[in-house]
Design a protein around this motif. Structure first.
Motif, PDB file in Angstrom:
ATOM      1  N   ASP A  78       0.831  -1.208   0.000  1.00  0.00           N
ATOM      2  CA  ASP A  78       0.000   0.000   0.000  1.00  0.00           C
ATOM      3  C   ASP A  78       0.868   1.262   0.000  1.00  0.00           C
ATOM      4  O   ASP A  78       0.552   2.241  -0.686  1.00  0.00           O
ATOM      5  CB  ASP A  78      -0.929   0.016   1.217  1.00  0.00           C
ATOM      6  N   THR A  79       1.954   1.233   0.759  1.00  0.00           N
ATOM      7  CA  THR A  79       2.853   2.390   0.810  1.00  0.00           C
ATOM      8  C   THR A  79       3.544   2.581  -0.532  1.00  0.00           C
ATOM      9  O   THR A  79       3.711   3.717  -0.991  1.00  0.00           O
ATOM     10  CB  THR A  79       3.866   2.232   1.955  1.00  0.00           C
ATOM     11  N   SER A  80       3.913   1.499  -1.193  1.00  0.00           N
ATOM     12  CA  SER A  80       4.515   1.598  -2.530  1.00  0.00           C
ATOM     13  C   SER A  80       3.557   2.273  -3.507  1.00  0.00           C
ATOM     14  O   SER A  80       3.965   3.133  -4.298  1.00  0.00           O
ATOM     15  CB  SER A  80       4.875   0.205  -3.066  1.00  0.00           C
ATOM     16  N   VAL A  81       2.306   1.892  -3.456  1.00  0.00           N
ATOM     17  CA  VAL A  81       1.291   2.503  -4.324  1.00  0.00           C
ATOM     18  C   VAL A  81       1.176   3.991  -4.012  1.00  0.00           C
ATOM     19  O   VAL A  81       1.079   4.824  -4.923  1.00  0.00           O
ATOM     20  CB  VAL A  81      -0.073   1.787  -4.158  1.00  0.00           C
ATOM     21  N   TYR A  82       1.207   4.332  -2.734  1.00  0.00           N
ATOM     22  CA  TYR A  82       1.131   5.744  -2.333  1.00  0.00           C
ATOM     23  C   TYR A  82       2.312   6.529  -2.904  1.00  0.00           C
ATOM     24  O   TYR A  82       2.142   7.637  -3.412  1.00  0.00           O
ATOM     25  CB  TYR A  82       1.086   5.844  -0.802  1.00  0.00           C
ATOM     26  N   ILE A  83       3.520   5.959  -2.827  1.00  0.00           N
ATOM     27  CA  ILE A  83       4.706   6.635  -3.359  1.00  0.00           C
ATOM     28  C   ILE A  83       4.579   6.825  -4.871  1.00  0.00           C
ATOM     29  O   ILE A  83       4.891   7.898  -5.399  1.00  0.00           O
ATOM     30  CB  ILE A  83       5.993   5.854  -3.008  1.00  0.00           C
ATOM     31  N   LYS A  84       4.088   5.801  -5.568  1.00  0.00           N
ATOM     32  CA  LYS A  84       3.892   5.919  -7.024  1.00  0.00           C
ATOM     33  C   LYS A  84       2.919   7.048  -7.345  1.00  0.00           C
ATOM     34  O   LYS A  84       3.135   7.812  -8.290  1.00  0.00           O
ATOM     35  CB  LYS A  84       3.388   4.598  -7.607  1.00  0.00           C
ATOM     36  N   GLU A  97      11.825  14.566  -5.638  1.00  0.00           N
ATOM     37  CA  GLU A  97      11.491  13.481  -6.560  1.00  0.00           C
ATOM     38  C   GLU A  97      12.499  12.334  -6.429  1.00  0.00           C
ATOM     39  O   GLU A  97      12.122  11.166  -6.396  1.00  0.00           O
ATOM     40  CB  GLU A  97      11.446  13.991  -7.993  1.00  0.00           C
ATOM     41  N   GLN A  98      13.777  12.676  -6.316  1.00  0.00           N
ATOM     42  CA  GLN A  98      14.806  11.646  -6.173  1.00  0.00           C
ATOM     43  C   GLN A  98      14.627  10.866  -4.871  1.00  0.00           C
ATOM     44  O   GLN A  98      14.760   9.640  -4.850  1.00  0.00           O
ATOM     45  CB  GLN A  98      16.216  12.265  -6.215  1.00  0.00           C
ATOM     46  N   ASN A  99      14.270  11.561  -3.784  1.00  0.00           N
ATOM     47  CA  ASN A  99      14.028  10.873  -2.512  1.00  0.00           C
ATOM     48  C   ASN A  99      12.840   9.924  -2.614  1.00  0.00           C
ATOM     49  O   ASN A  99      12.881   8.811  -2.092  1.00  0.00           O
ATOM     50  CB  ASN A  99      13.809  11.878  -1.381  1.00  0.00           C
ATOM     51  N   PHE A 100      11.783  10.357  -3.291  1.00  0.00           N
ATOM     52  CA  PHE A 100      10.623   9.493  -3.468  1.00  0.00           C
ATOM     53  C   PHE A 100      10.983   8.272  -4.322  1.00  0.00           C
ATOM     54  O   PHE A 100      10.555   7.154  -4.033  1.00  0.00           O
ATOM     55  CB  PHE A 100       9.455  10.251  -4.094  1.00  0.00           C
ATOM     56  N   GLU A 101      11.762   8.496  -5.367  1.00  0.00           N
ATOM     57  CA  GLU A 101      12.193   7.369  -6.209  1.00  0.00           C
ATOM     58  C   GLU A 101      13.065   6.407  -5.414  1.00  0.00           C
ATOM     59  O   GLU A 101      12.933   5.188  -5.554  1.00  0.00           O
ATOM     60  CB  GLU A 101      12.922   7.882  -7.447  1.00  0.00           C
ATOM     61  N   ASP A 102      13.946   6.946  -4.578  1.00  0.00           N
ATOM     62  CA  ASP A 102      14.779   6.089  -3.727  1.00  0.00           C
ATOM     63  C   ASP A 102      13.908   5.288  -2.759  1.00  0.00           C
ATOM     64  O   ASP A 102      14.138   4.093  -2.547  1.00  0.00           O
ATOM     65  CB  ASP A 102      15.795   6.928  -2.945  1.00  0.00           C
ATOM     66  N   CYS A 103      12.908   5.948  -2.173  1.00  0.00           N
ATOM     67  CA  CYS A 103      11.992   5.246  -1.262  1.00  0.00           C
ATOM     68  C   CYS A 103      11.252   4.135  -2.000  1.00  0.00           C
ATOM     69  O   CYS A 103      11.093   3.033  -1.464  1.00  0.00           O
ATOM     70  CB  CYS A 103      10.985   6.204  -0.647  1.00  0.00           C
ATOM     71  N   LEU A 104      10.818   4.428  -3.206  1.00  0.00           N
ATOM     72  CA  LEU A 104      10.110   3.416  -3.976  1.00  0.00           C
ATOM     73  C   LEU A 104      11.015   2.211  -4.235  1.00  0.00           C
ATOM     74  O   LEU A 104      10.588   1.066  -4.074  1.00  0.00           O
ATOM     75  CB  LEU A 104       9.601   3.999  -5.290  1.00  0.00           C
ATOM     76  N   GLU A 105      12.265   2.451  -4.590  1.00  0.00           N
ATOM     77  CA  GLU A 105      13.215   1.345  -4.779  1.00  0.00           C
ATOM     78  C   GLU A 105      13.415   0.572  -3.481  1.00  0.00           C
ATOM     79  O   GLU A 105      13.488  -0.664  -3.489  1.00  0.00           O
ATOM     80  CB  GLU A 105      14.557   1.883  -5.286  1.00  0.00           C
ATOM     81  N   THR A 141      14.213   2.269   7.042  1.00  0.00           N
ATOM     82  CA  THR A 141      15.015   3.284   7.724  1.00  0.00           C
ATOM     83  C   THR A 141      15.735   4.177   6.720  1.00  0.00           C
ATOM     84  O   THR A 141      15.831   5.396   6.903  1.00  0.00           O
ATOM     85  CB  THR A 141      16.024   2.610   8.674  1.00  0.00           C
ATOM     86  N   THR A 142      16.230   3.581   5.649  1.00  0.00           N
ATOM     87  CA  THR A 142      16.898   4.348   4.599  1.00  0.00           C
ATOM     88  C   THR A 142      15.926   5.325   3.951  1.00  0.00           C
ATOM     89  O   THR A 142      16.267   6.492   3.696  1.00  0.00           O
ATOM     90  CB  THR A 142      17.499   3.405   3.535  1.00  0.00           C
ATOM     91  N   CYS A 143      14.711   4.886   3.699  1.00  0.00           N
ATOM     92  CA  CYS A 143      13.681   5.765   3.144  1.00  0.00           C
ATOM     93  C   CYS A 143      13.415   6.922   4.104  1.00  0.00           C
ATOM     94  O   CYS A 143      13.373   8.085   3.693  1.00  0.00           O
ATOM     95  CB  CYS A 143      12.402   4.965   2.881  1.00  0.00           C
ATOM     96  N   ASN A 153       9.192  18.104   3.580  1.00  0.00           N
ATOM     97  CA  ASN A 153       8.913  16.834   4.248  1.00  0.00           C
ATOM     98  C   ASN A 153       7.498  16.337   3.950  1.00  0.00           C
ATOM     99  O   ASN A 153       6.530  17.057   4.172  1.00  0.00           O
ATOM    100  CB  ASN A 153       9.035  17.042   5.757  1.00  0.00           C
ATOM    101  N   GLU A 154       7.377  15.132   3.457  1.00  0.00           N
ATOM    102  CA  GLU A 154       6.083  14.506   3.162  1.00  0.00           C
ATOM    103  C   GLU A 154       5.662  13.739   4.414  1.00  0.00           C
ATOM    104  O   GLU A 154       6.077  12.589   4.626  1.00  0.00           O
ATOM    105  CB  GLU A 154       6.224  13.595   1.939  1.00  0.00           C
ATOM    106  N   LEU A 155       4.877  14.400   5.282  1.00  0.00           N
ATOM    107  CA  LEU A 155       4.528  13.832   6.585  1.00  0.00           C
ATOM    108  C   LEU A 155       3.710  12.552   6.479  1.00  0.00           C
ATOM    109  O   LEU A 155       3.919  11.619   7.250  1.00  0.00           O
ATOM    110  CB  LEU A 155       3.795  14.863   7.439  1.00  0.00           C
ATOM    111  N   GLU A 156       2.784  12.499   5.531  1.00  0.00           N
ATOM    112  CA  GLU A 156       1.967  11.290   5.411  1.00  0.00           C
ATOM    113  C   GLU A 156       2.825  10.091   5.027  1.00  0.00           C
ATOM    114  O   GLU A 156       2.662   9.004   5.571  1.00  0.00           O
ATOM    115  CB  GLU A 156       0.831  11.482   4.405  1.00  0.00           C
ATOM    116  N   LEU A 157       3.770  10.294   4.133  1.00  0.00           N
ATOM    117  CA  LEU A 157       4.673   9.202   3.761  1.00  0.00           C
ATOM    118  C   LEU A 157       5.566   8.819   4.931  1.00  0.00           C
ATOM    119  O   LEU A 157       5.810   7.627   5.164  1.00  0.00           O
ATOM    120  CB  LEU A 157       5.507   9.568   2.535  1.00  0.00           C
ATOM    121  N   LEU A 158       6.035   9.792   5.689  1.00  0.00           N
ATOM    122  CA  LEU A 158       6.824   9.479   6.887  1.00  0.00           C
ATOM    123  C   LEU A 158       6.009   8.626   7.862  1.00  0.00           C
ATOM    124  O   LEU A 158       6.528   7.665   8.435  1.00  0.00           O
ATOM    125  CB  LEU A 158       7.292  10.759   7.579  1.00  0.00           C
ATOM    126  N   ASN A 159       4.740   8.972   8.050  1.00  0.00           N
ATOM    127  CA  ASN A 159       3.871   8.189   8.948  1.00  0.00           C
ATOM    128  C   ASN A 159       3.652   6.774   8.416  1.00  0.00           C
ATOM    129  O   ASN A 159       3.718   5.802   9.172  1.00  0.00           O
ATOM    130  CB  ASN A 159       2.534   8.898   9.154  1.00  0.00           C
TER     131      ASN A 159
END
Length: 181
Positions: A78-84, A97-105, A141-143, A153-159
């Protein structure tokens, strides 16, 4: 005779049945969940996430471990879908954008680790399961580190990431219990 008067016995019976539903639900809880989750780092989340799964009602410790990994995996998906969606729907600064792409990876990697964990749990390869769960936690943790260093800061993604990390940690705690039994 008045139609309401004809239904009074039915309404009283129905009301009595409804009043006993909470007791029936409490009786259906697996006491092993509370016992197991007392040894987990995030006790409340452990209890609520396992009790929400119907299969946990009569599960043993091995089944609770499988359920915990599956819950973490579902949450990670579900979190992956949210990041996409974040990547697809917003105009982002290049660094964000690069941080979000890194999180997705990281999440793609974590999902693979959790899939491998499920397969190894079935074959009782607990050492491998622990390694893969720790790797999924590291991915999370890396994400988180990247998100905290990112502007905007994307608070919802952090949560969401924090909940995923906690679910993985609880799954690891349960597997550790399973490995000692």
């Amino acid at each position: 005779m008045n139609p309401i008067a004809n239904n009074i016995p039915f309404l009283i019976s129905f009301s009595l049945c409804l009043s006993f539903l909470p007791l029936l639900n409490a009786a259906g809880k697996n006491p092993l969940i509370a016992e197991t989750c007392q040894k987990a780092k995030y006790k409340d989340l452990c209890i609520s996430s396992l009790e929400a799964e119907h299969a946990s009602q009569d599960a043993n410790l091995a089944a609770l471990a499988l359920i915990a990994v599956k819950v973490a995996s579902n949450n990670g998906s579900d979190t992956s879908v949210y990041i996409k969606k974040l990547l697809d729907s917003t105009n982002l600064e290049p660094a964000v954008e690069q941080n979000f792409e890194d999180c997705l990876e990281n999440y793609i990697s974590a999902m693979q680790q959790l899939d491998d964990s499920l397969a190894s749990l079935v074959s009782k390869g607990y050492k491998d399961v622990k390694t893969w769960l720790k790797t999924a936690i590291t991915d999370s943790t890396t994400c988180e580190t990247g998100l905290k260093q990112s502007p905007g800061n994307e608070l919802e993604l952090l949560n969401k990431n924090n909940i995923f990390l906690q679910l993985c940690s609880n799954a690891l705690d349960i597997v550790n219990l399973l490995d000692t039994n």
